[in-house]
Design an enzyme around this catalytic site. Sequence first.
Site, short mmCIF file in Angstrom:
data_model
loop_
_atom_site.label_atom_id
_atom_site.label_comp_id
_atom_site.label_asym_id
_atom_site.label_seq_id
_atom_site.Cartn_x
_atom_site.Cartn_y
_atom_site.Cartn_z
NE ARG A 19 -3.78 -0.50 2.02
CZ ARG A 19 -4.66 -0.49 2.26
NH1 ARG A 19 -5.17 -0.14 0.49
NH2 ARG A 19 -4.88 -1.79 2.27
CD GLU A 42 -3.42 -7.24 -1.37
OE1 GLU A 42 -3.60 -5.47 -1.47
OE2 GLU A 42 -4.28 -7.31 -1.08
CB THR A 71 -7.94 -1.41 -1.47
OG1 THR A 71 -6.84 -1.78 -0.99
CG2 THR A 71 -9.10 -0.37 -1.16
CE LYS A 131 -8.86 -7.72 3.25
NZ LYS A 131 -8.08 -7.68 2.17
N GLY A 161 -3.72 -6.61 10.37
CA GLY A 161 -3.16 -6.38 12.04
C GLY A 161 -1.72 -7.85 12.19
N GLY A 181 0.52 -6.20 5.32
CA GLY A 181 0.80 -4.82 5.23
C GLY A 181 1.84 -3.77 5.49
#
Length: 213
Positions: A19, A42, A71, A131, A161, A181
């Site tokens: 991200r 991703e 997303t 997910k 998390g 992430g």
Amino acid sequence: MRVDDILAEGAPPIVAILRGVKPDEVVAIGEALIEAGIRLIEVPLNSPDPIEGIRRLVEACGDRALCGAGTVLDVDAIEAVAGVGGRLIVTPNTDIAVIARAVALGLEPMPGFATPSEAFAAVKAGATRLKLFPATGFGTGYLKAIREVLPAGTKTWAVGGTGAANFAEWVAAGAEGIGVGGAVYKPGDSAATVAEKARALVEAWRVAETRSA
């Protein structure tokens, strides 16, 4: 190349979520991830110029990793991702139209769910991997309970998390894998920094795999 192929080759079940990554840095970071052993990548669509980033990632790494978008919120986004060769479609929510279109195009959807109703709706639309998001907000006990009623063959992943510190807990709860992430990439991280984080994640997977054997 599909998720099953990647896992069958011994790669850890980790989706690296980049991200905020920029197109001019995504290839170096993708290479660092692959070198460390992570082959599911991703680029979230709220990153800078994400379609261009995915295009570059696929062009450079698509023969060694399953690359795609996160997303993903609508069908138009799926068309754009598919148009540059992306194959992994990860969503934060359960949108039947998005799942169905991804399946129709032969892509790999991994829709987000929070409730049993959402999980069953995603499966009915054609998803085989779901997910739980945000995973740590629900906990491992919640995942165990939902897995007891899902159709046979449905794989669940934990995202939100999740990281090296709790990988083994999620595997013990029945998760096939995790999405990561900030524990693998934050905007501004160098390829070297990502490589170090990725190696720690892969080692955590090896430990979790040993414990579950």
